[in-house]
Design a protein around this motif. Structure first.
Motif, PDB file in Angstrom:
ATOM      1  N   ALA A  40       1.602  38.159  38.907  1.00  0.00           N
ATOM      2  CA  ALA A  40       1.643  37.187  40.004  1.00  0.00           C
ATOM      3  C   ALA A  40       3.003  37.229  40.697  1.00  0.00           C
ATOM      4  N   PRO A  41       3.261  38.277  41.472  1.00  0.00           N
ATOM      5  CA  PRO A  41       4.575  38.375  42.118  1.00  0.00           C
ATOM      6  C   PRO A  41       4.695  37.395  43.274  1.00  0.00           C
ATOM      7  N   ARG A  42       5.876  36.843  43.463  1.00  0.00           N
ATOM      8  CA  ARG A  42       6.142  35.921  44.568  1.00  0.00           C
ATOM      9  C   ARG A  42       7.331  36.434  45.358  1.00  0.00           C
ATOM     10  N   ARG A  43       7.368  36.048  46.621  1.00  0.00           N
ATOM     11  CA  ARG A  43       8.464  36.491  47.468  1.00  0.00           C
ATOM     12  C   ARG A  43       9.773  35.868  46.987  1.00  0.00           C
ATOM     13  N   ASN A  44      10.801  36.676  46.871  1.00  0.00           N
ATOM     14  CA  ASN A  44      12.133  36.215  46.455  1.00  0.00           C
ATOM     15  C   ASN A  44      12.097  35.385  45.173  1.00  0.00           C
ATOM     16  N   ALA A  45      11.138  35.675  44.305  1.00  0.00           N
ATOM     17  CA  ALA A  45      10.980  34.837  43.110  1.00  0.00           C
ATOM     18  C   ALA A  45      12.268  34.796  42.309  1.00  0.00           C
ATOM     19  N   GLY A  46      12.898  35.959  42.101  1.00  0.00           N
ATOM     20  CA  GLY A  46      14.097  36.025  41.267  1.00  0.00           C
ATOM     21  C   GLY A  46      15.183  35.100  41.766  1.00  0.00           C
ATOM     22  N   LEU A  47      15.481  35.212  43.031  1.00  0.00           N
ATOM     23  CA  LEU A  47      16.551  34.411  43.621  1.00  0.00           C
ATOM     24  C   LEU A  47      16.227  32.927  43.520  1.00  0.00           C
ATOM     25  N   VAL A 124      18.214  40.659  40.519  1.00  0.00           N
ATOM     26  CA  VAL A 124      18.205  40.212  41.910  1.00  0.00           C
ATOM     27  C   VAL A 124      19.261  40.977  42.709  1.00  0.00           C
ATOM     28  N   LEU A 125      20.401  41.268  42.055  1.00  0.00           N
ATOM     29  CA  LEU A 125      21.484  41.986  42.734  1.00  0.00           C
ATOM     30  C   LEU A 125      21.249  43.493  42.762  1.00  0.00           C
ATOM     31  N   ASP A 126      20.081  43.925  42.230  1.00  0.00           N
ATOM     32  CA  ASP A 126      19.780  45.361  42.173  1.00  0.00           C
ATOM     33  C   ASP A 126      20.772  46.149  41.337  1.00  0.00           C
ATOM     34  N   ARG A 127      21.297  45.522  40.311  1.00  0.00           N
ATOM     35  CA  ARG A 127      22.194  46.198  39.376  1.00  0.00           C
ATOM     36  C   ARG A 127      21.415  46.490  38.101  1.00  0.00           C
ATOM     37  N   PRO A 128      21.935  47.423  37.275  1.00  0.00           N
ATOM     38  CA  PRO A 128      21.275  47.611  35.981  1.00  0.00           C
ATOM     39  C   PRO A 128      21.352  46.338  35.141  1.00  0.00           C
ATOM     40  N   ALA A 129      20.318  46.121  34.310  1.00  0.00           N
ATOM     41  CA  ALA A 129      20.249  44.895  33.514  1.00  0.00           C
ATOM     42  C   ALA A 129      21.471  44.779  32.610  1.00  0.00           C
ATOM     43  N   TRP A 130      21.902  43.549  32.368  1.00  0.00           N
ATOM     44  CA  TRP A 130      23.030  43.316  31.474  1.00  0.00           C
ATOM     45  C   TRP A 130      22.607  43.601  30.041  1.00  0.00           C
ATOM     46  N   PRO A 131      23.608  43.925  29.177  1.00  0.00           N
ATOM     47  CA  PRO A 131      23.256  44.272  27.789  1.00  0.00           C
ATOM     48  C   PRO A 131      22.503  43.138  27.086  1.00  0.00           C
ATOM     49  N   GLY A 132      21.480  43.522  26.324  1.00  0.00           N
ATOM     50  CA  GLY A 132      20.729  42.518  25.582  1.00  0.00           C
ATOM     51  C   GLY A 132      19.744  41.740  26.435  1.00  0.00           C
ATOM     52  N   ALA A 133      19.552  42.173  27.683  1.00  0.00           N
ATOM     53  CA  ALA A 133      18.681  41.412  28.579  1.00  0.00           C
ATOM     54  C   ALA A 133      17.254  41.347  28.048  1.00  0.00           C
TER      55      ALA A 133
END
Lengths: 203, 215
Positions: A40-47, A124-133
């Protein structure tokens, strides 16, 4: 038999297998036989989830500091904060109950918010996931049923009615903060698409 | 509502396709895998021991529920009287003050839901073994309702916590929690664990077996 397992999705409730196709934003893909929502994707859900989670954290902190119910009878008055309520069970075996209440209404909801922010911010920032994510998101999902802030809010309302005959009771600022918090938590939940997050974590 | 695309024709389960599904992140893996490489959860095609865990938590929850009803939940001390209220006693007290709505909510959350939950979990666990005339979709719904509603029984424990922390007015009136608050909380937690231990995929397996027997 199936060369690309990554393109498949199995319903966690009934094990039905599908090829996963990302539906248009705002649409939902549900299992055909048990109707569990799979994607169920939503627009700008992450932000939006991050914004709501930050707001929720502020509300939790605020709710800890202010009283949520006040009572006065015969010239005597008392105001209770969340911490008071959680520590109401302080004698003997009741201490366990105190710890459980703190965990259910403050610690676990707050932990879930922190974990969600930690997991989603880099995505959201299009960066690689932080460790342990991955572990963080797994835990955020696991503690979901144990985070009971909304039940506490209804509990406050019930306590209020029980006390009306006994004394003058008023709702404090923390009660309203917690009420708003509950709404924010529900909104976050409807925005969250687990499938999209797990996919993004493995990019 | 958009649907995911079925593979082809009738629904195939991950197990029938020789795959094991991760219930946490819905990724599928070959049956030989034991840990999901995407999210790190343990992989089990069917959790065969889950019924044992369901029943163990169920019994623990039920045993905790009995004293929860017999002992007082709240003890109220005022200048003129001392009063202990059990769960049902508290409901009657509320109703006698005319607060029928709240009395109904508490009755539902503390008596109705726990009992319905015991019955529902037992029914689901038995139906997996013996089959049932009630359809899979309906049973899946029962399971989802049990999982969703079960937490709400905690409301009575929170009410006790709120009352006990707030009503501490020296000799005028004091409310302290009774032993039932503890056992009731335990009962709710145990039944939540019981429901979580249940592997709902087993509801659907039975249907497949039945289907094959008829064919």
């Amino acid at each position: 038999m199936y060369s690309d397992l990554d393109s498949l999705i199995a319903c966690p409730s009934c094990d039905a297998l599908y090829t996963a196709k990302r539906p248009a934003k705002g649409e939902r893909a549900a299992c055909a036989r048990c109707h569990t929502v799979l994607i169920a994707p939503r627009r700008n859900a992450g932000l939006r989830i991050i914004a709501y989670a930050l707001a929720s954290l502020v509300l939790v902190m605020g709710a800890l500091a202010f009283p949520f119910l006040g009572l006065s009878v015969a010239g005597l008055g008392n105001k209770a904060t969340l911490i008071d309520a959680a520590l109401a069970f302080s004698e003997g075996p009741f201490v366990i109950l105190s710890l459980a209440v703190v965990a259910l209404i403050v610690f676990l909801p707050a932990l879930r918010l922190l974990l969600t922010i930690y997991v989603l911010t880099p995505l959201v920032l299009d960066r690689p996931a932080w460790p342990g994510a991955k572990r963080a998101f797994r835990w955020a999902e696991r503690i979901k049923p144990w985070s009971m802030a909304e039940i506490f809010v209804i509990g406050c309302a019930v306590a209020l009615v029980k006390l009306v005959d006994l004394a003058r009771v008023e709702l404090g600022p923390a009660f309203w903060m917690f009420s708003v918090l509950v709404v924010l938590l529900v909104v976050q939940d409807t925005l969250m698409c687990r499938w999209s997050v797990w996919r993004a974590l493995n990019r | 509502m958009a649907r995911t695309e079925p593979l082809s024709g009738p629904i195939v389960t991950a197990r029938e396709a020789g795959l094991v599904a991760c219930t946490r992140c819905t990724r599928v893996w070959p049956l030989s895998e034991t840990r999901c490489a995407r999210c790190g959860s343990k992989l089990v095609s069917r959790d065969t021991q889950s019924l044992q865990r369901v029943w163990a938590w169920w019994i623990a929850g039920f045993m905790a529920y009995i004293p929860a009803n017999l002992y007082p939940m709240l003890e109220t001390r005022t200048l003129v009287y001392n009063q202990s209220d059990t769960i049902v006693g508290g409901v009657i007290e509320l109703a006698s003050h005319g607060a029928y709505g709240i009395a109904f909510v508490i009755l539902l959350a503390s008596v109705g839901i726990p009992i319905a939950k015991f019955v529902a979990i037992a029914f689901l666990a038995l139906s997996v073994r013996r089959g049932s005339r009630i359809g899979q979709v309906r049973r899946q719904q029962v399971y989802e309702v049990v999982e969703y509603i079960g937490r709400w029984s905690m409301i009575d424990v929170f009410v006790v916590a709120i009352l006990a922390s707030l009503v501490q007015l020296n000799i005028v009136v004091t409310i302290t929690p009774g032993p039932a608050a503890l056992t009731f909380a335990l009962s709710v937690i145990f039944t939540m664990l019981s429901a979580q231990a249940f592997d709902s995929r087993m509801i659907w397996d039975r249907q497949e077996q039945d289907g094959k027997a008829k064919a």
